[in-house]
Design an enzyme around this catalytic site. Structure first.
Site, PDB file in Angstrom:
ATOM      1  CB  SER A   7      54.056 -38.796 165.179  1.00 48.09           C
ATOM      2  OG  SER A   7      53.306 -37.915 164.584  1.00 48.09           O
ATOM      3  CE  LYS A  42      53.989 -32.712 174.547  1.00 50.30           C
ATOM      4  NZ  LYS A  42      52.951 -32.819 175.410  1.00 50.30           N
TER       5      LYS A  42
END
Lengths: 316, 316
Positions: A77, A52
């Site tokens: 989250s 990511k």
């Protein structure tokens, strides 16, 4: 807008100073077991512990100065939140993460550690609160996967893998929102045309599998039970278009196969891989003799885990 | 007989086809925390999951055909047993491992997996049974550390580290029997003279520390309580001579420091390291500001663990 391989190449240049060129690892035991030659691209060893970082850094560095002035915001989250906080710190802009009040403290610490501000709210209100904060701060919302800049960034993991491992016959990556898998599909089509590209998806969250079967993008599975907490989201629009155009396959895997794969990485390869990140190995094994004699590249997507799955894995 | 650096170089050439040139890894988080630049030589990613593969392979490949004909034998049940079984398979000779009846099944499986024969006996009878089997089979007993060929083999890990990382100021390795640390001492003296060489030893088994302090080799600590199950043995004669000649230091570390280091490897570096193998990082941290601004090479010695320590580590 659908990104192209040129966008992946541009992303690779843009993010290079800020992400690791992660190593490729092999396992003689697995090669014997599978009859394949398997090459693992270790994005669990990436900055923030997951691929990511690539998409988030590419997106944040792609913002104009005007866009960047108000900072960035997300209501993810998971690994994307930490990645966005890391990317914002690189650029020196504020980052806001909207999180449910009961988010695990390890995730809260990770995001705070990269200097982001956290706004807590009720789980059901995350999107509303995020939109309110975005307006108030004039921030840019960075989607965890359904964004061409994010997809191009994730594709750089595959680009490196094709550069570092020659003559791959098959490549496999986990699929949740599809950012990683669609980036892989773009890189594969350009760097190794005709190669078989496979997404690995837990049975419990098989919307990508059904999307590819039906040719219609399916919504995310509500309230699934799976250890793959990083693969809960439904396939994004950008990803769906790329996967469809690229003839990418999706195979589903059981929870037992997922845990067994994570345990293999841990015990035999000495690598910490989160259950979601082990989906590629699980898929490889489920394909059995189809993989015999093949050179297979597998992307390990991340390594952020609290090890709660370990007890379950040890008794399979 | 005390080995020299020439023996280390010869060992490196001899074992190269059969062991991994393990990667060197870094952690930006640790560098910030410590003020040092730290380079981890990852022997947890070595064949059989520990540096022991180097010494065992070097020794088995050094045997004459006459010596090798009767196979090899050991009564170690840890990483050395698996390493010797692996080495014997390479040479195509029999390997016998004498193990206590209550040895953990994971260790039994590992040794059997490499094709060795296991002879079970009572814990207290291991040496007697081993000697009886050695005579009956006309096998060669391969000591886990107190043998010049074993020490020379272990030194190849350090040789690679000095080749791959320039300008190190300090090097640290765990010390149990001292095979790894004495091999490191030989390589350091030849490749980086004047460098500070440090052995990392748990307080609970501090015979090497006391041996260096007193100048007299101390016996192993009986019945210690430590998570470092790979560092229980006393310092060998060969190692003691090399460490003394080389001015090598030994520092002791607490159990909490050991577990915190293993947890750091696991959570932050995504690497499985057995508690013994994390002693180097624990020592680095215990040295505090002494390490500031230094380039430090740390050998991670192994990664074979059942994770029983994890629960204890998570509550420190």
């Amino acid at each position: 807008m659908i990104p192209t391989f040129d966008d992946v190449r541009a992303a690779a240049e843009r993010i290079a100073p800020f992400v690791h060129r992660t190593p490729v690892m092999t396992s003689a035991t697995l090669d014997r077991e599978s009859g394949a030659q398997v090459f693992f691209k270790c994005e669990n060893l990436q900055k923030v512990g997951a691929f990511k970082a690539r998409g988030a850094v590419n997106t944040v560095l792609s913002l104009s100065d005007e866009e960047a002035a108000g900072g960035v915001i997300t209501h993810s989250s998971g690994n994307h939140a930490a990645a966005l906080a890391y990317a914002a710190r690189i650029r020196g802009i504020p980052c806001t993460v909207v999180m449910p009040e009961d988010a695990p403290s390890v995730k809260v610490r990770a995001v705070r550690g990269y200097g982001a501000e956290i706004v807590f709210c009720k789980q059901a209100e995350r999107e509303v609160v995020c939109e309110r904060e975005r307006e108030a701060r004039r921030s840019i919302l960075v989607h965890p996967f359904d964004d061409p800049r994010v997809v191009a960034g994730q594709g750089t993991a595959a680009l490196e893998m094709f550069e570092d491992v020659e003559d791959l016959d098959v490549v496999i990556a986990p699929v949740g929102g599809g950012g990683l898998l669609s980036g892989l599909t773009l890189a594969a089509a350009a760097m190794r045309p005709g190669i078989r590209v496979i997404g690995a998806e837990p049975e419990a969250v098989d919307d990508a599998y059904r999307s590819m079967q039906t040719g219609v993008r399916q919504p995310r599975v509500p309230d699934p039970t799976t250890w793959a907490d990083g693969l809960l989201t439904g396939l994004g629009e950008v990803a769906f278009e790329i996967l469809t155009a690229g003839n990418t396959e999706v195979v589903t895997i059981t929870e037992d196969a997922l845990l067994a794969a994570a345990l293999f990485h841990l015990q035999r390869m000495k690598l910490v891989v989160e259950p979601s990140g082990a989906a590629g190995l699980a898929a490889l094994r489920s394909l059995g003799i189809e993989m015999n004699g093949r050179r297979v590249g597998v992307i390990i997507s991340g390594g952020n885990t609290d090890f709660r799955w370990l007890e379950a894995a040890l008794v399979i």
